[in-house]
Write a protein that holds these residues in place. Structure first.
Motif, PDB file in Angstrom:
ATOM      1  N   LYS A  53       0.838  -1.190   0.000  1.00 26.07           N
ATOM      2  CA  LYS A  53       0.000   0.000   0.000  1.00 26.07           C
ATOM      3  C   LYS A  53       0.873   1.240   0.000  1.00 26.07           C
ATOM      4  O   LYS A  53       1.978   1.221   0.538  1.00 26.07           O
ATOM      5  CB  LYS A  53      -0.897   0.043   1.258  1.00 26.07           C
ATOM      6  N   PRO A  75      -3.226  -0.238  -3.782  1.00 27.34           N
ATOM      7  CA  PRO A  75      -4.124   0.850  -3.401  1.00 27.34           C
ATOM      8  C   PRO A  75      -3.393   1.956  -2.638  1.00 27.34           C
ATOM      9  O   PRO A  75      -2.293   1.747  -2.124  1.00 27.34           O
ATOM     10  CB  PRO A  75      -5.152   0.182  -2.463  1.00 27.34           C
ATOM     11  N   VAL A  76      -4.040   3.097  -2.581  1.00 24.65           N
ATOM     12  CA  VAL A  76      -3.583   4.244  -1.782  1.00 24.65           C
ATOM     13  C   VAL A  76      -4.427   4.310  -0.515  1.00 24.65           C
ATOM     14  O   VAL A  76      -5.618   4.018  -0.551  1.00 24.65           O
ATOM     15  CB  VAL A  76      -3.769   5.547  -2.594  1.00 24.65           C
ATOM     16  N   VAL A  77      -3.809   4.675   0.582  1.00 24.00           N
ATOM     17  CA  VAL A  77      -4.572   5.056   1.774  1.00 24.00           C
ATOM     18  C   VAL A  77      -4.127   6.465   2.128  1.00 24.00           C
ATOM     19  O   VAL A  77      -2.925   6.732   2.178  1.00 24.00           O
ATOM     20  CB  VAL A  77      -4.296   4.108   2.965  1.00 24.00           C
ATOM     21  N   PHE A  78      -5.102   7.364   2.291  1.00 19.42           N
ATOM     22  CA  PHE A  78      -4.671   8.694   2.722  1.00 19.42           C
ATOM     23  C   PHE A  78      -5.172   8.988   4.126  1.00 19.42           C
ATOM     24  O   PHE A  78      -6.323   8.748   4.460  1.00 19.42           O
ATOM     25  CB  PHE A  78      -5.025   9.798   1.720  1.00 19.42           C
ATOM     26  N   LYS A  80      -6.396  11.226   7.148  1.00 20.45           N
ATOM     27  CA  LYS A  80      -7.266  12.402   7.165  1.00 20.45           C
ATOM     28  C   LYS A  80      -6.854  13.322   8.308  1.00 20.45           C
ATOM     29  O   LYS A  80      -6.426  12.865   9.360  1.00 20.45           O
ATOM     30  CB  LYS A  80      -8.710  11.953   7.349  1.00 20.45           C
ATOM     31  N   ASN A  86     -17.751  10.777   9.117  1.00 16.76           N
ATOM     32  CA  ASN A  86     -17.834   9.611   8.234  1.00 16.76           C
ATOM     33  C   ASN A  86     -16.806   8.532   8.548  1.00 16.76           C
ATOM     34  O   ASN A  86     -16.752   7.522   7.881  1.00 16.76           O
ATOM     35  CB  ASN A  86     -17.681  10.036   6.773  1.00 16.76           C
ATOM     36  N   LEU A  87     -15.975   8.761   9.561  1.00 15.14           N
ATOM     37  CA  LEU A  87     -14.982   7.751   9.919  1.00 15.14           C
ATOM     38  C   LEU A  87     -15.448   6.982  11.150  1.00 15.14           C
ATOM     39  O   LEU A  87     -15.989   7.568  12.084  1.00 15.14           O
ATOM     40  CB  LEU A  87     -13.647   8.431  10.243  1.00 15.14           C
ATOM     41  N   ASP A  88     -15.246   5.692  11.148  1.00 16.06           N
ATOM     42  CA  ASP A  88     -15.526   4.895  12.349  1.00 16.06           C
ATOM     43  C   ASP A  88     -14.602   5.322  13.483  1.00 16.06           C
ATOM     44  O   ASP A  88     -13.550   5.898  13.252  1.00 16.06           O
ATOM     45  CB  ASP A  88     -15.257   3.422  12.051  1.00 16.06           C
ATOM     46  N   ILE A 108      -5.673  10.795  11.161  1.00 14.23           N
ATOM     47  CA  ILE A 108      -6.460   9.590  11.419  1.00 14.23           C
ATOM     48  C   ILE A 108      -6.367   8.623  10.242  1.00 14.23           C
ATOM     49  O   ILE A 108      -6.491   9.032   9.088  1.00 14.23           O
ATOM     50  CB  ILE A 108      -7.950   9.994  11.594  1.00 14.23           C
ATOM     51  N   VAL A 109      -6.132   7.350  10.545  1.00 15.98           N
ATOM     52  CA  VAL A 109      -6.265   6.296   9.533  1.00 15.98           C
ATOM     53  C   VAL A 109      -7.108   5.177  10.142  1.00 15.98           C
ATOM     54  O   VAL A 109      -6.819   4.718  11.253  1.00 15.98           O
ATOM     55  CB  VAL A 109      -4.893   5.732   9.095  1.00 15.98           C
ATOM     56  N   SER A 110      -8.117   4.760   9.441  1.00 16.88           N
ATOM     57  CA  SER A 110      -8.976   3.680   9.916  1.00 16.88           C
ATOM     58  C   SER A 110      -8.170   2.385  10.048  1.00 16.88           C
ATOM     59  O   SER A 110      -7.355   2.054   9.180  1.00 16.88           O
ATOM     60  CB  SER A 110     -10.130   3.465   8.942  1.00 16.88           C
ATOM     61  N   LYS A 112      -9.081  -0.447   9.530  1.00 18.49           N
ATOM     62  CA  LYS A 112      -9.427  -1.386   8.462  1.00 18.49           C
ATOM     63  C   LYS A 112      -8.422  -1.368   7.312  1.00 18.49           C
ATOM     64  O   LYS A 112      -8.324  -2.323   6.560  1.00 18.49           O
ATOM     65  CB  LYS A 112     -10.808  -1.038   7.889  1.00 18.49           C
ATOM     66  N   TYR A 113      -7.711  -0.242   7.157  1.00 20.43           N
ATOM     67  CA  TYR A 113      -6.905  -0.097   5.941  1.00 20.43           C
ATOM     68  C   TYR A 113      -5.394  -0.176   6.154  1.00 20.43           C
ATOM     69  O   TYR A 113      -4.616   0.049   5.227  1.00 20.43           O
ATOM     70  CB  TYR A 113      -7.306   1.192   5.205  1.00 20.43           C
TER      71      TYR A 113
ATOM     72  N   LYS B  21     -20.917   5.276   3.302  1.00 24.35           N
ATOM     73  CA  LYS B  21     -19.464   5.208   3.437  1.00 24.35           C
ATOM     74  C   LYS B  21     -18.871   4.364   2.315  1.00 24.35           C
ATOM     75  O   LYS B  21     -19.243   3.196   2.157  1.00 24.35           O
ATOM     76  CB  LYS B  21     -19.086   4.599   4.786  1.00 24.35           C
ATOM     77  N   HIS B  28     -10.988   7.022   1.401  1.00 24.12           N
ATOM     78  CA  HIS B  28      -9.990   6.885   2.486  1.00 24.12           C
ATOM     79  C   HIS B  28      -8.921   5.931   1.946  1.00 24.12           C
ATOM     80  O   HIS B  28      -7.786   6.326   1.737  1.00 24.12           O
ATOM     81  CB  HIS B  28     -10.648   6.374   3.757  1.00 24.12           C
ATOM     82  N   ILE B  30      -8.071   4.145  -1.583  1.00 23.09           N
ATOM     83  CA  ILE B  30      -8.433   4.438  -2.971  1.00 23.09           C
ATOM     84  C   ILE B  30      -7.998   3.287  -3.871  1.00 23.09           C
ATOM     85  O   ILE B  30      -6.811   2.948  -3.917  1.00 23.09           O
ATOM     86  CB  ILE B  30      -7.776   5.750  -3.460  1.00 23.09           C
TER      87      ILE B  30
END
Lengths: 194, 194
Positions: A53, A75-78, A80, A86-88, A108-110, A112-113, B21, B28, B30
């Motif tokens: 990633k 994939p990219v993760v950005f 925030k 909208n974020l858990d 913040i990064v979820s 999940k990713y 979401k 988040h 991509i």
């Protein structure tokens, strides 16, 4: 990276307070052809690290990350800035101080990713005092993921961030390292180390 | 766009308050491959308009805009939210209210990057009440540029933004229009109009 340095010399704008404006091609208007050359260069520099990633931080990092990701097929993760409804709640968070905006952000990064199985390449537009990057490094560590390298477009070599991060043993590469710049003459001097 | 709708059905997450979401592939994390399919579809839909620039707004719009721009061979300009010390005073500005963040933002584009000679294609991830788009439309008009079309990834068809903008005579196309969604069952119903 010669093409990038020429572009900074031609279109960059040195402002008082060690501000380099590259709005013309990098962080307001975006030259997507140049982004592709940057993406290819990151692939050349980090291809053998086989990242799973690419991690960046909003906003201008997203352009670089997405174009670069095409060369890695990942994939990219950005990350925030600031809490979003909208974020858990289940997120990695850290705080960073922005040189440009003189503010402290939550980053913040979820969960999940990012996972412990991920091999992360971080990319971003600028490195100065390194606060944003240290925040992203912190998030990668919290996830237990492996940080394979950091690719930066423009490093302000006269500020402390680059040294601090290289001293941590991290494979940090910048495509243009600025040794000094002068707001009066507009001159930009690049280091030979990039 | 079939591929996109399948993805929304499979990975989208419907939350109370009409929140969808799509963090997993659009704003988040991509999926750059999917972005490329979106870019190709925008090229198919708007290729004959021959835009000179693609305009979007930070942050998630940047990913879509940059990948799409590769199919048009034009630069991206992204509008910035809130005043930044790195921007010149010489800017087009407007105010927008964010549905997601429940805040009012200043939206800014430097006058250097939009002119009356430009033919603008606006792209963005979501259209709901249309506030962000109306802000961008306002900026294009202030610049005297020609607005050639608007390409949206996901439109919430049950909110008023799409109708308001189409009623202005603007060529707005959305790749997936949601007719209704249900936070309890997670069901998403798409309109046939997209």
């Amino acid at each position: 990276m010669k093409l990038l340095k020429e572009r900074i010399r031609r279109e960059g704008n040195v402002k008082p307070g060690n501000v380099l404006k590259v709005d013309m091609f990098l962080n307001h208007q975006i030259d997507v052809e140049l982004m592709n050359e940057i993406g290819k260069e990151f692939k050349r520099l980090f291809g053998d690290k086989k990242p799973t990633k690419i991690l960046t931080i909003e906003a201008s990092g997203i352009a670089i990350a997405c174009i670069t990701a095409q060369y890695f097929n990942v994939p990219v993760v950005f990350a925030k800035k600031a809490q979003s409804i909208n974020l858990d709640g289940d997120s990695y968070t850290t705080k960073i101080e922005s040189f440009t905006h003189k503010k402290v952000y939550d980053v913040i990064v979820s969960k999940k990713y990012l996972s412990r199985d991920d091999r992360i390449l971080i990319v971003d537009d600028f490195l100065a005092n390194g606060c944003a990057l240290l925040g992203l490094i912190d998030i990668v560590k919290s996830a237990g993921a492996s940080l394979e390298g950091i690719g930066i477009v423009i490093e302000k070599g006269f500020q402390s961030g680059g040294k601090a991060i290289r001293d941590m043993g991290i494979d940090l590469k910048s495509l243009a390292i600025i040794e000094s710049m002068n707001a009066e003459t507009g001159e930009v001097v690049f280091s030979d180390e990039d």
